[in-house]
Design a protein around this motif. Sequence first.
Motif, PDB file in Angstrom:
ATOM      1  N   LEU A   1      15.075  16.244  75.623  1.00 24.74           N
ATOM      2  CA  LEU A   1      13.647  16.137  75.910  1.00 24.74           C
ATOM      3  C   LEU A   1      12.914  15.425  74.781  1.00 24.74           C
ATOM      4  N   LEU A   2      13.269  15.740  73.557  1.00 23.99           N
ATOM      5  CA  LEU A   2      12.579  15.161  72.397  1.00 23.99           C
ATOM      6  C   LEU A   2      13.581  14.948  71.275  1.00 23.99           C
ATOM      7  N   ARG A   3      13.628  13.749  70.745  1.00 24.24           N
ATOM      8  CA  ARG A   3      14.444  13.442  69.565  1.00 24.24           C
ATOM      9  C   ARG A   3      13.560  12.651  68.609  1.00 24.24           C
ATOM     10  N   VAL A   4      13.336  13.222  67.437  1.00 26.34           N
ATOM     11  CA  VAL A   4      12.398  12.627  66.487  1.00 26.34           C
ATOM     12  C   VAL A   4      13.050  12.501  65.119  1.00 26.34           C
ATOM     13  N   SER A   5      12.921  11.334  64.520  1.00 29.85           N
ATOM     14  CA  SER A   5      13.336  11.132  63.137  1.00 29.85           C
ATOM     15  C   SER A   5      12.103  11.234  62.250  1.00 29.85           C
ATOM     16  N   LEU A   6      12.155  12.111  61.257  1.00 29.91           N
ATOM     17  CA  LEU A   6      10.999  12.344  60.396  1.00 29.91           C
ATOM     18  C   LEU A   6      11.094  11.597  59.069  1.00 29.91           C
ATOM     19  N   LYS A   7      11.916  10.584  59.008  1.00 34.37           N
ATOM     20  CA  LYS A   7      12.111   9.858  57.746  1.00 34.37           C
ATOM     21  C   LYS A   7      10.837   9.186  57.248  1.00 34.37           C
ATOM     22  N   GLN A   8       9.972   8.801  58.175  1.00 36.16           N
ATOM     23  CA  GLN A   8       8.767   8.078  57.778  1.00 36.16           C
ATOM     24  C   GLN A   8       7.571   8.994  57.533  1.00 36.16           C
ATOM     25  N   THR A   9       7.760  10.283  57.680  1.00 32.30           N
ATOM     26  CA  THR A   9       6.638  11.204  57.493  1.00 32.30           C
ATOM     27  C   THR A   9       6.399  11.445  56.012  1.00 32.30           C
ATOM     28  N   ILE A  10       5.247  12.022  55.724  1.00 30.68           N
ATOM     29  CA  ILE A  10       4.892  12.307  54.329  1.00 30.68           C
ATOM     30  C   ILE A  10       5.292  13.710  53.927  1.00 30.68           C
ATOM     31  N   HIS A  11       6.054  14.373  54.798  1.00 26.41           N
ATOM     32  CA  HIS A  11       6.488  15.732  54.492  1.00 26.41           C
ATOM     33  C   HIS A  11       8.009  15.836  54.609  1.00 26.41           C
ATOM     34  N   PRO A  12       8.756  15.188  53.731  1.00 29.63           N
ATOM     35  CA  PRO A  12      10.213  15.217  53.838  1.00 29.63           C
ATOM     36  C   PRO A  12      10.800  16.611  53.668  1.00 29.63           C
ATOM     37  N   GLN A  13      10.025  17.587  53.127  1.00 28.87           N
ATOM     38  CA  GLN A  13      10.546  18.930  52.946  1.00 28.87           C
ATOM     39  C   GLN A  13      10.848  19.605  54.284  1.00 28.87           C
ATOM     40  N   PHE A  14      10.444  18.985  55.387  1.00 35.80           N
ATOM     41  CA  PHE A  14      10.716  19.548  56.703  1.00 35.80           C
ATOM     42  C   PHE A  14      12.214  19.715  56.936  1.00 35.80           C
ATOM     43  N   GLN A  15      13.024  18.952  56.192  1.00 39.35           N
ATOM     44  CA  GLN A  15      14.465  19.053  56.365  1.00 39.35           C
ATOM     45  C   GLN A  15      14.986  20.416  55.946  1.00 39.35           C
ATOM     46  N   PHE A  16      14.206  21.217  55.248  1.00 39.13           N
ATOM     47  CA  PHE A  16      14.665  22.522  54.800  1.00 39.13           C
ATOM     48  C   PHE A  16      14.151  23.637  55.713  1.00 39.13           C
ATOM     49  N   LEU A  17      14.111  23.372  57.012  1.00 34.14           N
ATOM     50  CA  LEU A  17      13.715  24.398  57.972  1.00 34.14           C
ATOM     51  C   LEU A  17      14.553  25.653  57.782  1.00 34.14           C
ATOM     52  N   ILE A  18      13.901  26.796  57.776  1.00 33.94           N
ATOM     53  CA  ILE A  18      14.613  28.059  57.673  1.00 33.94           C
ATOM     54  C   ILE A  18      15.334  28.324  58.974  1.00 33.94           C
ATOM     55  N   LYS A  19      16.560  28.794  58.898  1.00 34.82           N
ATOM     56  CA  LYS A  19      17.285  29.126  60.115  1.00 34.82           C
ATOM     57  C   LYS A  19      16.549  30.233  60.851  1.00 34.82           C
ATOM     58  N   GLY A  20      16.389  30.044  62.146  1.00 36.15           N
ATOM     59  CA  GLY A  20      15.684  31.026  62.929  1.00 36.15           C
ATOM     60  C   GLY A  20      14.207  30.753  63.048  1.00 36.15           C
ATOM     61  N   ALA A  21      13.706  29.658  62.447  1.00 35.47           N
ATOM     62  CA  ALA A  21      12.293  29.314  62.575  1.00 35.47           C
ATOM     63  C   ALA A  21      11.935  29.226  64.057  1.00 35.47           C
ATOM     64  N   SER A  22      10.809  29.841  64.439  1.00 35.40           N
ATOM     65  CA  SER A  22      10.431  29.850  65.849  1.00 35.40           C
ATOM     66  C   SER A  22       9.622  28.608  66.191  1.00 35.40           C
ATOM     67  N   PHE A  23       9.629  28.229  67.471  1.00 33.07           N
ATOM     68  CA  PHE A  23       8.950  27.013  67.878  1.00 33.07           C
ATOM     69  C   PHE A  23       8.492  27.127  69.321  1.00 33.07           C
ATOM     70  N   PHE A  24       7.606  26.202  69.720  1.00 32.43           N
ATOM     71  CA  PHE A  24       7.163  26.051  71.099  1.00 32.43           C
ATOM     72  C   PHE A  24       7.303  24.591  71.484  1.00 32.43           C
ATOM     73  N   ILE A  25       7.404  24.367  72.783  1.00 27.67           N
ATOM     74  CA  ILE A  25       7.496  23.000  73.257  1.00 27.67           C
ATOM     75  C   ILE A  25       6.567  22.821  74.446  1.00 27.67           C
ATOM     76  N   ASP A  26       5.764  21.751  74.426  1.00 22.92           N
ATOM     77  CA  ASP A  26       4.979  21.355  75.587  1.00 22.92           C
ATOM     78  C   ASP A  26       5.805  20.298  76.300  1.00 22.92           C
ATOM     79  N   GLU A  27       6.379  20.658  77.440  1.00 23.52           N
ATOM     80  CA  GLU A  27       7.322  19.784  78.120  1.00 23.52           C
ATOM     81  C   GLU A  27       6.666  18.509  78.620  1.00 23.52           C
ATOM     82  N   GLN A  28       5.423  18.591  79.072  1.00 16.75           N
ATOM     83  CA  GLN A  28       4.746  17.415  79.609  1.00 16.75           C
ATOM     84  C   GLN A  28       4.361  16.434  78.505  1.00 16.75           C
ATOM     85  N   LYS A  29       3.794  16.953  77.428  1.00 18.83           N
ATOM     86  CA  LYS A  29       3.348  16.089  76.336  1.00 18.83           C
ATOM     87  C   LYS A  29       4.476  15.736  75.367  1.00 18.83           C
ATOM     88  N   LYS A  30       5.600  16.461  75.461  1.00 18.56           N
ATOM     89  CA  LYS A  30       6.725  16.287  74.543  1.00 18.56           C
ATOM     90  C   LYS A  30       6.257  16.457  73.095  1.00 18.56           C
TER      91      LYS A  30
END
Length: 373
Positions: free
Chosen positions: A287-316
């Motif tokens: 549904l969604l594949r995003v590369s965050l290499k160009q973002t200003i928050h590279p620390q996102f790569q250290f997501l904690i295991k089990g971090a919760s999330f939501f997805i809006d399927e229509q807006k992706k």
Amino acid sequence: MMSNLPRDLSEEVLSRIPLTSLRKVRSSCKKWNTLSKNSFFAKKHLRRQEAEEVAKEEFMVVVMMDYSVYLMGVNLSDKESCIKRQSKLICPEIEVCIVFHCDGLLLCVSRDHTKLVVWNPYSGKPLWIEPTYKPKRLTHSLYALGYDKSSNSYKILRFRGTLLFTMYDINSDSSCVSERVLDITPPDWKVTYYHAGVSLKGNAYWLATKEEEENCLVCFDFTRETFGPRLPLPFEHFPRDTVSLSVVRGGKGKLAVLFQPWDTLTVEIWVTSKIEPDSVTWESKVLLRVSLKQTIHPQFQFLIKGASFFIDEQKKVAIVFDKEFDPKTLPIRNTAYIIGVDGCLKKVDLGESAHNLNTPLACSYLPSLIQPN
């Protein structure tokens, strides 16, 4: 007169009324007041509200942060996406370490695992449970709230590792709660404490691991009171990768899974096309594949295991709740990330964290008329 309508037609009319307006309707007609408190009508009203929720740009989530529970509003409009804290829920008056949502009911577990409470934040009526088994030391038990379709009642499952499976039956006719141990053959998998379960169609789903093998999906069926077989995920991964589970909002009966390899800044989200306790089919394309290499928050790569999330399927668009551990930004902050399909990343500061190891746990929330007892 409206009060003389047949029951089925009255139910249809009432099911279309927003929850916030039902109180006025109740006070205007004794018959409708009685009908709106019926458990079967409450389920019908909830299902209609779920179907209408998917078209809304704003929705509510419940977030546990630093052992407290908050109600937050999420807006994913094209103009400006935002997350705002609306209120701190005053009940339950305990430090909460686990929150589990099912049909507008919240199951909250105290930090020391000695108290459980099921309640509807809309009505504010809690049902307290004190388990017979109280560990002498803190153990990481897992909990789930589900619905038994055969008895039309809600139940709570508690288990620790692959042993001691306990069921709490919530009697719909009284405030009585019975406790019993289930005779379940120890499974060949385990669920780690940081993988929060989710509720779908009255059943509970978790990510599980069999020894050193890849993660899988497991389901507990509250009607049959048993676990289904291990179900596959749509990708190959390693133990260090981030894998998290969520429910697609809008009452569509779908699960979503977030996948991020430990050595990349690529985030993938997959969605089921069919899901049952003993079978699963995933959409053929991510549904969604995003590369965050160009973002200003590279620390996102250290997501904690089990971090919760939501997805809006229509807006992706995905919303991930986490902590920011960048030493340059101390103290540690509770944080939400809004990720768009175009790779954009918006960080939302949810406030300073008083407990470094207490990761924010979020679950979608839709107010309902359903009562725990």
